[in-house]
Design a protein around this motif. Sequence first.
Motif, PDB file in Angstrom:
ATOM      1  N   UNK A  48      32.993 -48.265  38.907  1.00  0.00           N
ATOM      2  CA  UNK A  48      34.459 -48.950  38.640  1.00  0.00           C
ATOM      3  C   UNK A  48      35.459 -47.983  38.625  1.00  0.00           C
ATOM      4  N   UNK A  49      36.603 -48.220  39.758  1.00  0.00           N
ATOM      5  CA  UNK A  49      37.509 -47.148  40.101  1.00  0.00           C
ATOM      6  C   UNK A  49      38.696 -48.007  40.819  1.00  0.00           C
ATOM      7  N   UNK A  50      39.974 -47.981  40.480  1.00  0.00           N
ATOM      8  CA  UNK A  50      40.503 -46.811  39.615  1.00  0.00           C
ATOM      9  C   UNK A  50      40.966 -47.328  38.317  1.00  0.00           C
ATOM     10  N   UNK A  51      40.419 -48.573  37.744  1.00  0.00           N
ATOM     11  CA  UNK A  51      40.365 -48.921  36.308  1.00  0.00           C
ATOM     12  C   UNK A  51      39.024 -49.513  35.976  1.00  0.00           C
ATOM     13  N   UNK A  52      38.834 -49.450  34.613  1.00  0.00           N
ATOM     14  CA  UNK A  52      37.703 -49.854  34.012  1.00  0.00           C
ATOM     15  C   UNK A  52      38.159 -51.065  33.096  1.00  0.00           C
ATOM     16  N   UNK A  53      37.633 -52.499  33.278  1.00  0.00           N
ATOM     17  CA  UNK A  53      37.903 -53.461  32.447  1.00  0.00           C
ATOM     18  C   UNK A  53      38.994 -54.247  33.412  1.00  0.00           C
ATOM     19  N   UNK A  54      39.883 -54.880  32.528  1.00  0.00           N
ATOM     20  CA  UNK A  54      40.882 -55.729  33.152  1.00  0.00           C
ATOM     21  C   UNK A  54      42.254 -55.415  32.616  1.00  0.00           C
ATOM     22  N   UNK A  55      43.334 -55.542  33.772  1.00  0.00           N
ATOM     23  CA  UNK A  55      44.686 -55.216  33.518  1.00  0.00           C
ATOM     24  C   UNK A  55      45.254 -56.713  32.873  1.00  0.00           C
ATOM     25  N   UNK A  56      46.209 -56.757  32.095  1.00  0.00           N
ATOM     26  CA  UNK A  56      46.770 -57.686  31.732  1.00  0.00           C
ATOM     27  C   UNK A  56      47.421 -58.451  32.920  1.00  0.00           C
ATOM     28  N   UNK A  57      47.224 -59.753  33.034  1.00  0.00           N
ATOM     29  CA  UNK A  57      47.809 -60.712  34.220  1.00  0.00           C
ATOM     30  C   UNK A  57      47.344 -59.663  35.397  1.00  0.00           C
ATOM     31  N   UNK A  58      46.411 -59.002  35.563  1.00  0.00           N
ATOM     32  CA  UNK A  58      46.071 -58.241  36.794  1.00  0.00           C
ATOM     33  C   UNK A  58      46.791 -57.407  37.474  1.00  0.00           C
ATOM     34  N   UNK A  59      47.922 -57.089  36.827  1.00  0.00           N
ATOM     35  CA  UNK A  59      48.922 -56.198  37.233  1.00  0.00           C
ATOM     36  C   UNK A  59      49.165 -54.857  36.468  1.00  0.00           C
ATOM     37  N   UNK A  60      49.719 -53.849  37.105  1.00  0.00           N
ATOM     38  CA  UNK A  60      50.217 -52.815  36.443  1.00  0.00           C
ATOM     39  C   UNK A  60      51.158 -52.106  37.205  1.00  0.00           C
ATOM     40  N   UNK A  61      52.128 -51.198  36.594  1.00  0.00           N
ATOM     41  CA  UNK A  61      53.250 -50.658  37.016  1.00  0.00           C
ATOM     42  C   UNK A  61      52.895 -49.255  37.177  1.00  0.00           C
TER      43      UNK A  61
END
Length: 286
Positions: A48-61
């Motif tokens: 799992x890289x570069x996130x673990x789990x889920x991002x809200x709405x699959x997006x990040x800033x």
Amino acid sequence: MHILQNEHLIIESKNSGAELTRIFCKKQNKEILWSGDSKYWGRQSPILFPIVGKLKDNTTIIEDCTYTMGQHGFARDLDFELIQVDNNSVSYRLVSSETTHSLYPYDFELLIKYTLIDSEVRIDWNVVNKDSKEMYFSIGAHPAFNIDNSLSDYYLEFKSRDNISQITLNGPYSDKDFVLEKLNTLLLNPDLFANDALIYTNIDEITIKNNKDESFVNVNFTDFPLVGIWTPYYKDSNSTAPFLCIEPWYGLADSVDSDGQYKNKKYINTLDPSECFSVSYSISVG
């Protein structure tokens, strides 16, 4: 497929996702790692890289730009380069590219190494910041182990530090923390996974045992901040899939109140330019 073996174990891994795909115990004549049957779950031990789990709405800033990433990130779906193999170990490398830059802006190098030591598989991770600026990242493991017969025949033994907490999930997102007085053993049953994974802080080691014999699988991840324990749950039959995942993590899904800023994620890690993050965990069979 790359194969290592000794008198105790056979292990296999592949370039795709640098994923461990087999642990076979010769003494028990038994497959330890899940087969990847897509009827239940088509993966076996993704990185799992570069996130673990889920991002809200699959997006990040990240640095004022919005990026889209699916659950657990992109490394598990990319081909790694085989950089070393000998009688006891195999190493893979993933380097940032145009493909990764469209999902995650940093220049990085991710190195994965599997080493066979007697009845143990040691897994080493190295994350190198190849960028000219500070880099944020998460990384985690997701190995799945076969469960024969009923989940209720099994239990977990824990070795832990002080101040254990359990983190609850609200849908796919992290929610509240609850402090536990102690966590020594946990009797398994399907109901435990009705709300998805169990997540704990400050655990160093988990051993999967059963009531039928003396065999065990031990996962040691000393000093990791988090561990997830998961198997798919089927409400209609109040049952689970025939495997159990023990997931050491340096990262966590977005919280229910996330502001969407990647650098503000709980349990996020940072690296200065040219710095290397090195950590390992192990799986032993007995």
